[in-house]
Motif scaffolding. Structure first.
Motif: not given
Length: 594
Positions: A476-480
């Motif tokens: 995963g990625w994105g911090w949201n």
């Protein structure tokens, strides 16, 4: 059913279909040796398929030996359906050193131009073992610590005793500093060293100086934190003082090597040394409308690559080796509905890999080896559907072992949700199974064994991961917690141990972002390393759902204790039956199954 049997069944089905439609399958095998051109063989196969039509099946069989490249082999949509196989075949981006001179305790070699131009490199392998680029410490436990971090003036202050006296007298060709920063390391080319009392002011070249002092995360730790950041110096002849180390003078094109006790020139035969000259060996390049389809590569070893950006522009990563191209702190912070306020912005680039795929469908790697690599190993970059990585070994890799999916496009600020209008950009359906990952991230300590970013329907199961510098599997990625393109991913029955060799704020399995339908189950995570120089000796975990992680099920994972972190998670996460009480049956089935 193994990958080999599945391929056989597919071919049989194809043949039966052809018989039903009265088509004749035309099988061709192109046999080549290391003296032949692999690029020419690919072109010959392409022309066979073009002339023979869709029913032509072509296999390129590689005899054992080293296939040395001067540029990547490119597989395009016209090469769809191709098989490349060769047990014992090594596709290499390295040049061998054949002539050595003895100069005191060193061996030296003149490095010729490569394709008419002086060559630089960051790795050297001697007798198939990675040699050490000359540095100031042999044991990383002995690294020096920083004193003060002056962002305004872009100066890093270090103890004077940490800089060899010979370096303080130099004004040019100064070494690199590798700076430990919580969950990343930065490679910073030193511009000047200015002594002042018992300290030295270290200044760096641009662009990394601007990036290093403007980006807020990750940050080096100063003495007032109790765990000041360590660093080491590398790539200067003055640091060449220990057997197994090397230094390359790029301007003079001369290599210096300090041999180990067991190495030397005997009866006129030199030890085997290889330096890399190519960054990428294979590129699979399609388009959204014309993807490359149904490529299978079996039994091939990919070896001896480099990645030169750190030598030219430095390397300041955000996480998992994804390097910053611009980053700075925000004042005032940005309000984000359903998320924490955002205090920084950053835009990213991505390191090269030995094998890279763009817009490819069902591209498979079976029983391959990815080893002795200076960038990442295998990278499904964008627009890849299906495919399987089975029975492979990833070993001695400078950066990430296997990478799949976007880690924010270059033009998208990395904290913004990624939900592309064209869903064909999203990598989905890849299976990574029955493979071993070891000695990963041995240059860039902040990289991971398997790095999956914005992905969908990815299966990572029955792999064995050990001896890695940071996290085992990052998903995963994105911090949201916003809705993005990630969903239905599966991390199942992997064995992860001896991770976090150099960095903390990590886990055996780590997640980011909103991933409906994602399941992390029946994995075994154990035996974290204990380096003394990490920024926080307690900030490590077996399982770690980080910022924005949402709608993820974590169940039946065996760990020695329930040392987990759920940091700034979103809704919908389910944790069930994780810890030392998980059954021995689950524990025994994790990892590669024979």
């Amino acid at each position: 059913m193994t990958g080999r049997w599945k391929i056989l069944v597919m071919i049989c089905c194809w043949c039966l279909n052809a018989l039903a439609t009265k088509e004749v399958i035309d099988f061709h095998e192109i046999r080549i040796t290391p003296d032949s051109s692999l690029a020419d063989a690919v072109r010959k196969a392409r022309e066979m398929k073009r002339i023979g039509g869709q029913t032509t099946i072509v296999t390129i069989s590689l005899a054992p030996g080293i296939y040395q490249l001067y540029e990547p082999i490119r597989l395009r949509p016209e090469d769809s359906g191709l098989t490349i196989e060769g047990q014992g075949a090594i596709i290499s981006g390295g040049n061998r050193i054949n002539v050595w001179k003895k100069e005191g305790k060193f061996y030296t070699a003149d490095i010729p131009d490569f394709n008419g131009y002086p060559i630089d490199f960051r790795q050297l392998w001697v007798n198939q073992e990675k040699a050490v680029r000359a540095r100031d410490v042999v044991d990383f436990e002995q690294m020096h610590r920083i004193l003060t971090y002056d962002k305004k003036n872009q100066i890093l202050w270090v103890p004077k005793k940490s800089i060899p006296k010979a370096l303080l007298k130099k004004t040019a060709a100064l070494p690199e500093m590798v700076l430990h920063e919580m969950w990343c390391t930065s490679n910073l080319r030193i511009k000047s060293l200015t002594p002042q009392g018992d300290s030295v002011a270290v200044r760096f070249h641009d662009p990394e100086a601007k990036l290093q002092f403007e980006h807020p995360w990750p940050s080096p730790m100063t003495p007032n934190t109790g765990h000041p950041s360590p660093f080491y110096l590398t790539n200067a002849k003055e640091l060449l003082d220990w057997p197994g180390e090397w230094f390359y003078d790029f301007r003079a094109q001369k290599l210096w090597y300090y041999p180990r006790d067991r190495e030397g020139i005997v009866w006129g035969e030199a030890f085997t040394a290889v330096y890399p000259v190519v960054e990428t060996l294979i590129e699979v390049i399609g388009t959204p409308d014309h993807p490359v389809r149904d490529i299978t590569i079996k039994g091939v070893t990919f070896s001896h690559t480099t990645w030169m950006r750190p030598s030219q522009k430095g390397h300041v990563p955000l996480q998992a080796g994804m390097y910053l191209t611009e980053a700075y702190k925000l004042r005032p912070q940005i309000d984000r509905p359903n998320n924490h306020k955002l205090d920084n912005q950053g835009w990213l680039g991505r390191a090269d890999a030995a094998v890279e795929l763009r817009y490819a469908e069902n591209v498979n790697f079976d029983n391959c080896r990815f080893e002795h690599l200076g960038g990442s190993g295998l990278d499904y970059v964008i627009g890849c559907k299906g495919g399987k990585v089975s029975n492979c070994r990833f070993n001695d890799i400078a950066m990430n072992g296997l990478v799949v999916g976007s880690f924010s496009p270059e033009g998208l600020e990395t904290h913004l949700p990624y939900q592309p209008a064209d869903s064909r950009e999203v990598c989905n359906g890849l299976t990574i199974e029955q493979s071993e990952f070891c000695d990963i991230a041995n240059d860039d300590w902040g990289c991971v064994a398997i790095a999956a970013g914005y992905v969908s329907g990815i299966t990572i199961e029955h792999n064995t991961i050990h001896d890695v510098s940071y996290t085992g599997i990052s998903l995963g990625w994105g911090w949201n917690r916003d809705s993005v393109c990630m969903k239905d991913n599966k991390v199942h029955a992997n064995l992860i141990y001896n991770y976090a060799q150099h960095m903390y704020d990590c886990a055996g399995i780590y997640t980011l972002g909103n991933q409906p339908g994602t399941i992390i189950s029946e994995n075994v995570v154990r035996d974290i390393a204990k380096p003394s120089y990490v920024h926080d000796p307690n900030h490590w975990f077996y399982l770690y759902t980080d910022e924005g992680s949402s709608n993820i099920t974590v169940r039946d994972n065996w760990t020695p204790s329930e040392k987990y972190l759920q940091n700034a998670n979103g809704p919908g996460n389910v944790w069930e039956n994780n810890g030392p009480q998980v059954s021995n049956d689950i524990k025994n089935k994790a990892g590669i199954q024979q």
